[in-house]
Write an enzyme that holds these catalytic residues in place. Structure first.
Site, PDB file in Angstrom:
ATOM      1  N   LYS A   1       0.717  -1.297  -0.112  1.00  0.00           N
ATOM      2  CA  LYS A   1       0.015  -0.022   0.056  1.00  0.00           C
ATOM      3  C   LYS A   1       0.994   1.367  -0.061  1.00  0.00           C
ATOM      4  O   LYS A   1       0.412   2.249  -0.451  1.00  0.00           O
ATOM      5  CB  LYS A   1      -0.888   0.032   1.344  1.00  0.00           C
ATOM      6  CG  LYS A   1      -2.335  -1.152   0.956  1.00  0.00           C
ATOM      7  CD  LYS A   1      -3.394  -0.641   1.623  1.00  0.00           C
ATOM      8  CE  LYS A   1      -4.562  -1.494   1.198  1.00  0.00           C
ATOM      9  NZ  LYS A   1      -5.751  -1.371   1.779  1.00  0.00           N
TER      10      LYS A   1
ATOM     11  N   LYS B   1      -6.150  -9.135  -7.471  1.00  0.00           N
ATOM     12  CA  LYS B   1      -7.437  -9.528  -6.997  1.00  0.00           C
ATOM     13  C   LYS B   1      -8.421  -8.362  -7.387  1.00  0.00           C
ATOM     14  O   LYS B   1      -7.980  -7.346  -7.627  1.00  0.00           O
ATOM     15  CB  LYS B   1      -7.262  -9.651  -5.556  1.00  0.00           C
ATOM     16  CG  LYS B   1      -7.216  -8.559  -4.748  1.00  0.00           C
ATOM     17  CD  LYS B   1      -7.736  -8.691  -3.072  1.00  0.00           C
ATOM     18  CE  LYS B   1      -7.844  -7.632  -2.515  1.00  0.00           C
ATOM     19  NZ  LYS B   1      -8.161  -7.326  -1.271  1.00  0.00           N
TER      20      LYS B   1
ATOM     21  N   LYS C   1     -12.333  -3.074  -4.765  1.00  0.00           N
ATOM     22  CA  LYS C   1     -13.497  -1.961  -4.851  1.00  0.00           C
ATOM     23  C   LYS C   1     -12.635  -0.716  -5.378  1.00  0.00           C
ATOM     24  O   LYS C   1     -13.279   0.206  -5.986  1.00  0.00           O
ATOM     25  CB  LYS C   1     -14.263  -2.038  -3.880  1.00  0.00           C
ATOM     26  CG  LYS C   1     -13.729  -1.891  -2.377  1.00  0.00           C
ATOM     27  CD  LYS C   1     -14.986  -1.719  -1.293  1.00  0.00           C
ATOM     28  CE  LYS C   1     -14.875  -2.551  -0.108  1.00  0.00           C
ATOM     29  NZ  LYS C   1     -13.803  -2.726   0.467  1.00  0.00           N
TER      30      LYS C   1
HETATM   31  N1  AQP Z   1     -11.213 -10.391  -4.696  1.00  0.00           N
HETATM   32  C1  AQP Z   1     -11.557 -10.630  -3.672  1.00  0.00           C
HETATM   33  N2  AQP Z   1     -11.779 -12.090  -3.488  1.00  0.00           N
HETATM   34  C2  AQP Z   1     -12.284 -12.663  -2.418  1.00  0.00           C
HETATM   35  N3  AQP Z   1     -12.389 -12.379  -1.233  1.00  0.00           N
HETATM   36  C3  AQP Z   1     -12.141 -10.735  -1.127  1.00  0.00           C
HETATM   37  N4  AQP Z   1     -12.166  -9.801  -0.100  1.00  0.00           N
HETATM   38  C4  AQP Z   1     -11.749  -8.672  -0.883  1.00  0.00           C
HETATM   39  N5  AQP Z   1     -11.320  -8.823  -1.892  1.00  0.00           N
HETATM   40  C5  AQP Z   1     -11.604 -10.166  -2.213  1.00  0.00           C
HETATM   41  C6  AQP Z   1     -12.371 -10.168   1.080  1.00  0.00           C
HETATM   42  O1  AQP Z   1     -13.418  -9.151   1.529  1.00  0.00           O
HETATM   43  C7  AQP Z   1     -13.306  -8.921   2.797  1.00  0.00           C
HETATM   44  C8  AQP Z   1     -13.460  -7.472   3.025  1.00  0.00           C
HETATM   45  O2  AQP Z   1     -12.104  -6.597   2.357  1.00  0.00           O
HETATM   46  P1  AQP Z   1     -12.147  -5.304   2.903  1.00  0.00           P
HETATM   47  O3  AQP Z   1     -13.278  -4.244   2.151  1.00  0.00           O
HETATM   48  O4  AQP Z   1     -12.142  -5.020   4.299  1.00  0.00           O
HETATM   49  O5  AQP Z   1     -10.741  -5.018   2.272  1.00  0.00           O
HETATM   50  P2  AQP Z   1      -9.772  -5.282   1.256  1.00  0.00           P
HETATM   51  O6  AQP Z   1      -9.490  -7.056   1.309  1.00  0.00           O
HETATM   52  O7  AQP Z   1      -8.506  -4.530   0.841  1.00  0.00           O
HETATM   53  O8  AQP Z   1     -10.939  -5.261  -0.125  1.00  0.00           O
HETATM   54  P3  AQP Z   1     -11.074  -4.448  -1.388  1.00  0.00           P
HETATM   55  O9  AQP Z   1     -12.294  -4.760  -2.121  1.00  0.00           O
HETATM   56  O10 AQP Z   1      -9.644  -4.971  -2.102  1.00  0.00           O
HETATM   57  O11 AQP Z   1     -10.943  -3.028  -0.899  1.00  0.00           O
HETATM   58  P4  AQP Z   1      -9.879  -2.044  -1.141  1.00  0.00           P
HETATM   59  O12 AQP Z   1      -9.885  -1.686  -2.813  1.00  0.00           O
HETATM   60  O13 AQP Z   1     -10.422  -0.786  -0.562  1.00  0.00           O
HETATM   61  O14 AQP Z   1      -8.545  -2.195  -0.495  1.00  0.00           O
HETATM   62  C9  AQP Z   1     -12.152  -9.574   3.514  1.00  0.00           C
HETATM   63  O15 AQP Z   1     -12.412 -10.692   4.150  1.00  0.00           O
HETATM   64  C10 AQP Z   1     -11.299  -9.797   2.214  1.00  0.00           C
HETATM   65  O16 AQP Z   1     -10.450 -10.930   2.172  1.00  0.00           O
END
Ligand code: AQP
Length: 333
Positions: A116, A198, A201
């Site tokens: 990050k 991955k 969002k």
């Molecule tokens: N691509 C993915 N496939 C499976 N599981 C996923 N998770 C996130 N992306 C995938 C799971 O969603 C939960 C919540 O995630 P989060 O919003 O707290 O943070 P993150 O993992 O950083 O998700 P994003 O969508 O990638 O958010 P941003 O873009 O804001 O960093 C977790 O259990 C995660 O494993």
């Protein structure tokens, strides 16, 4: 016969945008399924969200939307505790004590921090660095037994366990040392545009993800545009990450195995397959979207759910925080 106490599970999601299909398949959908077997605590992690710059009004709105989406995806506030992290101040209070029991070197090894800070080189703030300590506080303050974690969070959970064990060693038994919970279903969903990354969002390319609130025509368009591979055979393999990812999505939506999917699309090419993937996603998301709209319109109900959640969570968290403050020698009021 004495009823066995249910194990406590804690999980959270950041309100950094509308949830993606990855968040849903990898996390939120499973959360609903755990509610009867476990005592579930689900947190909207808005304090974690500000480690990256957020627009205040948008963050507030996204936090409400995250609550509505969680409920629309089947999390039942009568069974599970749902709350907003910032509304339970004991998390940050515990976080300070834990940060005094965490080594700089340990935090420096966290790969998510490295990733990050490379991605957001203009804002490498201390919160981004100490994020895993707050995460440890989120977990330890409820005495959670189990924490569902994807591959990207494994290292943070290991750190949480180390902090808990170290604290217990110095101050006497205080924290439950949590275990990882690895759901039976919970595939990792990859970007539709760069299938080696991955689905996220916060991806700048809107075609890389499907959001839970995307309209049917948008879902269809994104699936049609998804990157596939040079041949046109629907088959899972490491050298076909794009198609394999779409197969994972289709399998998660329909319950079909990879073998069944390969047979279903034998000789039919990617065009038909992508339409089928889109239709399966639309069918799954339509009822969620309807329920979401209904809930979001009922603001009084949503606020009541979050208020009750924060009060109940606050009572549990306060007890742990008081215990810890006493142990480390803080004067009690
Ligand atoms: N691509 C993915 N496939 C499976 N599981 C996923 N998770 C996130 N992306 C995938 C799971 O969603 C939960 C919540 O995630 P989060 O919003 O707290 O943070 P993150 O993992 O950083 O998700 P994003 O969508 O990638 O958010 P941003 O873009 O804001 O960093 C977790 O259990 C995660 O494993």
């Amino acid at each position: 016969m004495e009823e066995q106490k249910k194990k406590r599970i804690l999980s959270g999601i950041q309100p950094t945008g509308t949830f993606t299909l990855g968040n849903y398949i990898g996390a939120v959908r499973n959360w609903g399924q755990l509610q009867d077997e476990y005592e579930c605590i689900y947190m909207i992690a808005n304090l974690h969200a500000i480690t990256l710059r957020q627009e205040p009004a948008k963050l507030r709105q996204q936090t409400r939307e995250a609550a509505a989406l969680l409920l629309a995806c089947g999390i039942d506030p009568a069974k599970s505790l749902v709350f907003v992290q910032s509304q339970v101040p004991a998390h940050t209070q515990l976080s300070w004590v834990l940060s005094c029991n965490t080594q700089f070197g340990e935090l420096s090894r966290m790969t998510q921090f490295k990733d990050k800070s490379a991605k957001h080189a203009d804002n490498v703030n201390a919160g981004l660095f100490t994020y895993p300590v707050l995460m440890a506080a989120d977990i330890l303050i409820y005495g959670a037994d189990l924490v569902p974690v994807g591959a990207d969070q494994k290292q943070h959970l290991e750190l949480t366990r180390n902090i808990a064990e170290r604290f217990n060693g110095v101050y006497g038994p205080t924290f439950t040392v949590p275990e990882g919970y690895f759901p039976k279903q919970g595939a990792r969903i990859m970007s539709l545009q760069e299938p080696e990354r991955k689905m996220s969002k916060s991806d700048e390319n809107v075609n890389a993800f499907i959001l839970l609130l995307d309209e049917p025509d948008v879902i269809l368009r994104k699936c049609k545009r998804a990157v596939t591979d040079s041949d046109s055979r629907v088959a899972a393999s490491p050298d076909k990450p794009g198609v394999t990812n779409l197969m994972t999505i289709y399998s998660s939506m329909t319950g079909k195995t990879f073998d069944e999917i390969e047979r279903e699309f034998d000789g039919r090419g990617y065009g038909d397959f992508k339409i089928a993937v889109a239709e399966s996603v639309i069918a799954e998301l339509s009822p969620i979207q309807r329920e979401y709209k209904r809930l979001l319109a009922d603001r009084a109900y949503l606020e009541e759910v979050l208020k009750t959640g924060a009060e109940t969570a606050g009572r549990i968290a306060r007890r742990y925080a008081d215990k810890v403050y006493k142990k480390v020698g803080m004067l009690q009021l």
